[in-house]
Scaffold this motif. Structure first.
Motif, PDB file in Angstrom:
ATOM      1  N   THR A   7       3.370  15.529  14.835  1.00  0.00           N
ATOM      2  CA  THR A   7       3.324  15.205  13.559  1.00  0.00           C
ATOM      3  C   THR A   7       2.374  13.832  13.389  1.00  0.00           C
ATOM      4  O   THR A   7       1.592  13.384  14.326  1.00  0.00           O
ATOM      5  N   PHE A   8       1.922  13.859  12.310  1.00  0.00           N
ATOM      6  CA  PHE A   8       0.650  12.977  11.768  1.00  0.00           C
ATOM      7  C   PHE A   8       1.203  11.576  11.370  1.00  0.00           C
ATOM      8  O   PHE A   8       2.262  11.477  10.574  1.00  0.00           O
ATOM      9  N   VAL A   9       0.643  10.688  12.006  1.00  0.00           N
ATOM     10  CA  VAL A   9       0.622   9.176  11.949  1.00  0.00           C
ATOM     11  C   VAL A   9      -0.218   8.586  11.585  1.00  0.00           C
ATOM     12  O   VAL A   9      -1.553   8.737  12.157  1.00  0.00           O
ATOM     13  N   MET A  10      -0.467   7.441  10.744  1.00  0.00           N
ATOM     14  CA  MET A  10      -1.547   6.519  10.500  1.00  0.00           C
ATOM     15  C   MET A  10      -1.335   5.040  10.193  1.00  0.00           C
ATOM     16  O   MET A  10      -0.565   4.467   9.543  1.00  0.00           O
ATOM     17  N   VAL A  11      -1.794   4.342  11.207  1.00  0.00           N
ATOM     18  CA  VAL A  11      -1.844   2.635  10.716  1.00  0.00           C
ATOM     19  C   VAL A  11      -2.787   2.243   9.817  1.00  0.00           C
ATOM     20  O   VAL A  11      -3.880   2.809   9.793  1.00  0.00           O
ATOM     21  N   LYS A  12      -2.232   2.012   8.817  1.00  0.00           N
ATOM     22  CA  LYS A  12      -3.067   1.756   7.431  1.00  0.00           C
ATOM     23  C   LYS A  12      -3.827   0.584   7.494  1.00  0.00           C
ATOM     24  O   LYS A  12      -3.561  -0.280   8.415  1.00  0.00           O
ATOM     25  N   PRO A  13      -4.720   0.249   6.585  1.00  0.00           N
ATOM     26  CA  PRO A  13      -5.629  -0.970   6.555  1.00  0.00           C
ATOM     27  C   PRO A  13      -4.812  -2.226   6.751  1.00  0.00           C
ATOM     28  O   PRO A  13      -5.585  -3.138   7.637  1.00  0.00           O
ATOM     29  N   ASP A  14      -3.824  -2.573   6.216  1.00  0.00           N
ATOM     30  CA  ASP A  14      -2.957  -3.831   6.682  1.00  0.00           C
ATOM     31  C   ASP A  14      -2.793  -3.771   8.066  1.00  0.00           C
ATOM     32  O   ASP A  14      -2.866  -4.804   8.698  1.00  0.00           O
ATOM     33  N   GLY A  15      -2.132  -2.778   8.554  1.00  0.00           N
ATOM     34  CA  GLY A  15      -1.792  -2.608  10.093  1.00  0.00           C
ATOM     35  C   GLY A  15      -3.008  -2.979  11.169  1.00  0.00           C
ATOM     36  O   GLY A  15      -2.904  -3.689  11.998  1.00  0.00           O
ATOM     37  N   VAL A  16      -4.000  -2.334  10.583  1.00  0.00           N
ATOM     38  CA  VAL A  16      -5.273  -2.655  11.325  1.00  0.00           C
ATOM     39  C   VAL A  16      -5.674  -3.890  11.126  1.00  0.00           C
ATOM     40  O   VAL A  16      -5.957  -4.678  12.417  1.00  0.00           O
ATOM     41  N   GLN A  17      -5.697  -4.523  10.243  1.00  0.00           N
ATOM     42  CA  GLN A  17      -6.364  -6.028  10.094  1.00  0.00           C
ATOM     43  C   GLN A  17      -5.399  -6.985  10.831  1.00  0.00           C
ATOM     44  O   GLN A  17      -5.758  -7.948  11.089  1.00  0.00           O
ATOM     45  N   SER A  70      -9.902   0.814   1.734  1.00  0.00           N
ATOM     46  CA  SER A  70     -10.240  -0.659   1.654  1.00  0.00           C
ATOM     47  C   SER A  70     -10.893  -1.151   3.167  1.00  0.00           C
ATOM     48  O   SER A  70     -11.206  -2.233   3.268  1.00  0.00           O
ATOM     49  N   GLY A  71     -10.466  -0.520   4.438  1.00  0.00           N
ATOM     50  CA  GLY A  71     -10.942  -0.842   5.520  1.00  0.00           C
ATOM     51  C   GLY A  71     -10.305   0.392   6.335  1.00  0.00           C
ATOM     52  O   GLY A  71      -9.765   1.282   6.189  1.00  0.00           O
ATOM     53  N   PRO A  72     -10.864   0.228   7.666  1.00  0.00           N
ATOM     54  CA  PRO A  72     -10.480   1.212   8.573  1.00  0.00           C
ATOM     55  C   PRO A  72      -8.880   1.436   8.813  1.00  0.00           C
ATOM     56  O   PRO A  72      -8.047   0.505   8.817  1.00  0.00           O
ATOM     57  N   VAL A  73      -8.623   2.597   9.313  1.00  0.00           N
ATOM     58  CA  VAL A  73      -7.320   2.940   9.564  1.00  0.00           C
ATOM     59  C   VAL A  73      -7.266   3.730  11.077  1.00  0.00           C
ATOM     60  O   VAL A  73      -8.465   3.892  11.428  1.00  0.00           O
ATOM     61  N   PHE A  74      -6.240   3.690  11.737  1.00  0.00           N
ATOM     62  CA  PHE A  74      -6.139   4.537  12.935  1.00  0.00           C
ATOM     63  C   PHE A  74      -5.174   5.637  12.898  1.00  0.00           C
ATOM     64  O   PHE A  74      -3.934   5.486  12.620  1.00  0.00           O
TER      65      PHE A  74
END
Ligand SMILES: Nc1ncnc2c1ncn2[C@@H]1O[C@@H]2COP(=O)(O)O[C@H]2[C@H]1O
Length: 154
Positions: A7-17, A70-74
């Motif tokens: 499954t695909f999952v992504m930490v969004k820019p708010d989670g990274v920041q 707006s910023g990096p994701v993981f």
């Protein structure tokens, strides 16, 4: 039920920041899921519009594309039994306000448009494959044996 569901999952820019990558990865590891792909990256306009194509006609689409670029994701791919549904349960509802404490969005989010994490929809059958292919090349996904797998699976 396959132990190899991905499954695909992504930490969004708010989670990274907000420094939540480590906690989020730990939660999935603790659950017994296996990471088979991970990429710290910046999403461009084209990838954002394709990834969120199903929301193209929604009033929040432009804001969503602006935010996700707006910023990096993981971006990650996790593997395990019933992985898509397990990850979605752990993430909580799309709206953090509706998410139970103990879930990722219930612990870390307040606002629908800043909900920390994205995961493929388990009710949309093609979503995982589509999103994994969109974010990862085949050779970026790693097949490996987890030493505790015989303690995780019967
Ligand atoms: N009104 C809305 N309804 C649904 N999703 C929204 C809305 N506004 C913003 N979004 C975002 O759109 C995203 C689409 O998929 P996600 O699971 O990434 O999480 C969703 C929310 O963060």
């Amino acid at each position: 039920m396959s132990e190899h569901e991905r499954t695909f999952v992504m930490v969004k820019p708010d989670g990274v920041q907000r420094g939540l990558i480590g906690d989020i990865v730990s939660r999935f590891e603790d659950r017994g899921l296996k990471m088979v792909g991970g990429k710290f990256m910046q999403i461009d306009q084209e990838l954002a519009e394709e990834h969120y194509g199903e929301h193209e006609d929604k009033p929040f689409f432009d804001g969503l594309v602006d935010f996700i670029t707006s910023g990096p994701v993981f971006a990650m791919v996790w593997e395990g039994q019933d992985a898509t549904r397990q990850v979605r349960t752990m993430m909580g509802e799309t709206d953090p306000a509706e998410s139970a404490p103990g879930t990722i969005r219930g612990d870390y989010g307040l606002d629908l448009g800043r909900n920390v994490i994205h995961g493929s929809d388990h009710e949309d059958e093609g979503a995982n494959e589509r999103e994994i292919e969109l974010f990862f090349d085949e050779d970026e996904l790693v097949d490996w044996d987890q030493i505790d797998s015989s303690w995780l699976y019967e």
